[in-house]
Design an enzyme around this catalytic site. Structure first.
Site, PDB file in Angstrom:
ATOM      1  N   ASP A   7       5.607  38.129  29.172  1.00  0.00           N
ATOM      2  CA  ASP A   7       6.059  39.287  28.899  1.00  0.00           C
ATOM      3  C   ASP A   7       4.815  40.173  28.329  1.00  0.00           C
ATOM      4  O   ASP A   7       4.247  39.883  27.259  1.00  0.00           O
ATOM      5  CB  ASP A   7       7.123  39.440  27.685  1.00  0.00           C
ATOM      6  CG  ASP A   7       8.472  38.897  28.335  1.00  0.00           C
ATOM      7  OD1 ASP A   7       8.371  37.965  29.182  1.00  0.00           O
ATOM      8  OD2 ASP A   7       9.360  39.478  27.898  1.00  0.00           O
ATOM      9  N   LYS A  27      10.601  45.964  31.747  1.00  0.00           N
ATOM     10  CA  LYS A  27      11.215  45.750  30.623  1.00  0.00           C
ATOM     11  C   LYS A  27      11.077  47.112  29.739  1.00  0.00           C
ATOM     12  O   LYS A  27      10.081  47.621  29.704  1.00  0.00           O
ATOM     13  CB  LYS A  27      10.763  44.273  30.018  1.00  0.00           C
ATOM     14  CG  LYS A  27      11.150  44.275  28.677  1.00  0.00           C
ATOM     15  CD  LYS A  27      10.380  42.885  27.958  1.00  0.00           C
ATOM     16  CE  LYS A  27      11.025  42.764  26.503  1.00  0.00           C
ATOM     17  NZ  LYS A  27      10.149  41.572  26.035  1.00  0.00           N
ATOM     18  N   LYS A  56      14.913  44.192  32.509  1.00  0.00           N
ATOM     19  CA  LYS A  56      15.169  43.452  31.148  1.00  0.00           C
ATOM     20  C   LYS A  56      15.278  44.679  30.101  1.00  0.00           C
ATOM     21  O   LYS A  56      14.232  45.001  29.738  1.00  0.00           O
ATOM     22  CB  LYS A  56      14.139  42.406  30.840  1.00  0.00           C
ATOM     23  CG  LYS A  56      14.427  41.930  29.164  1.00  0.00           C
ATOM     24  CD  LYS A  56      13.151  40.730  29.167  1.00  0.00           C
ATOM     25  CE  LYS A  56      13.435  40.110  27.669  1.00  0.00           C
ATOM     26  NZ  LYS A  56      12.134  39.172  27.407  1.00  0.00           N
TER      27      LYS A  56
END
Length: 329
Positions: A166, A229, A265
């Site tokens: 991430d 995300k 996400k």
């Protein structure tokens, strides 16, 4: 609204990973988002889409497989990470699993997400499972460090066994319209990830407008992101439905133009089963049931599993349990 529970480790045979595409600035400049329209659309969702009784139990079991079980605190320790991994191995208490008759489904969260320092600890604790370890990298949460330093951090996390990375974008590049700079960085991060999948954290609460959010989403997808995300969870404003709608519509547009399916996400502040169901309904309405699989949808959450477990126990017994009956770590 039926859903099939799929174990996180089950590969989707038809899914093709995003190879990345040349930066198309003409496309980026065509992107526009109408905040009022997105807010109106998002506001109607909780009232129109609800699931009850057995259907709700099925959706909540499915929701467990979307969770990136996360601990990203300054006081994290190896012991805390090991306890989180133990919870990932057995996310629901045995009496709930047996009472619902779902032991054969082998339900586990989508990943365990930790700082780089604890990747090896988590990998060792999850040995023998199909649960991947995700590492937050690139100077999380601010993203302000030399590119070379951030690339080395990614490479170190991959070397320690992280299967998902991430990364954090530099918000200033979005605010100044430096799309080439953003593209080049994410492209470099994708290369450093190798076989590990890359999720790009936009920090949407700090991007000023939903048009900026949408443009940043598109540039990251062009650069090869496997997921986009919303947040680090550390911003003042984290995931919400209007922002999610803007990002999801960019995913849909990207898929229509390229044939490549990108994951989504939302992260930060998703702590209740009810809110998780709202996000799942949004995904189903905008992208279809097909996107409700762990390789295309995740929640970044640390406390969501606790409330889901409480709701499942209520569905089984008719009573709500105290939080301490579902301890996380």
């Amino acid at each position: 609204m039926s859903l099939r529970v799929v174990a996180p480790g089950e590969a989707h045979a038809a899914h093709k990973r995003n190879p990345g595409f040349p930066l198309d600035l003409d496309w980026v400049e065509r992107v526009r988002m109408n905040r009022s329209a997105l807010e109106r659309r998002a506001a109607t969702l909780p009232a129109r889409r609800t699931v009850k009784k057995d259907w709700q139990i099925a959706w909540l079991l499915k929701a467990v497989t979307f969770i990136d079980l996360t601990t990203l605190n300054s006081d994290d320790t190896p012991g805390r990470v090991e306890r989180l991994c133990a919870k990932a191995r057995n996310p629901l208490r045995r009496e709930i699993v047996e009472g619902l008759g779902v032991a054969n489904l082998d339900i586990h969260p989508g990943a365990v997400c930790v700082y780089h320092s604890f990747v090896k600890t988590a990998v060792d604790a999850l040995e023998g499972t199909n649960i991947p370890v995700a590492a937050v990298s690139t100077a999380f949460p601010h993203g302000l460090a030399p590119v070379e330093t951030k690339i080395k951090e990614i490479e170190a996390s991959v070397a320690d066994g992280a299967k998902e990375i991430d990364i954090v974008i530099e918000r200033g590049m979005v605010l100044t319209g430096d799309w080439q700079g953003l593209y080049d960085q994410v492209r470099a991060f994708r290369k450093a990830c190798g076989e590990a999948h890359i999720k790009t954290i936009l920090g949407t609460g700090e991007l000023a407008t939903l048009t900026n959010v949408a443009k940043a989403s598109l540039v990251c997808m062009m650069a090869g992101a496997d997921f986009i995300k919303t947040s680090t969870g550390k911003e003042k404003v984290n995931a919400n439905l209007p922002t999610s709608l803007a990002m999801i519509r960019m995913i849909r547009w990207f898929a229509e133009e390229t044939g490549i399916e990108i994951g989504y996400k939302p992260a930060g502040g998703i702590a209740t089963a009810k809110l998780a169901l709202d996000y799942m309904a949004l995904m189903k309405e905008e992208l279809g049931t097909h996107w409700l699989q762990p390789h295309l949808f995740r929640f970044g959450a640390s406390s969501l599993l606790t409330d889901i477990e409480r709701q499942l126990e209520h569905g089984l017994t008719g009573h709500y349990a105290a939080d301490y009956r579902q301890p996380m770590v």
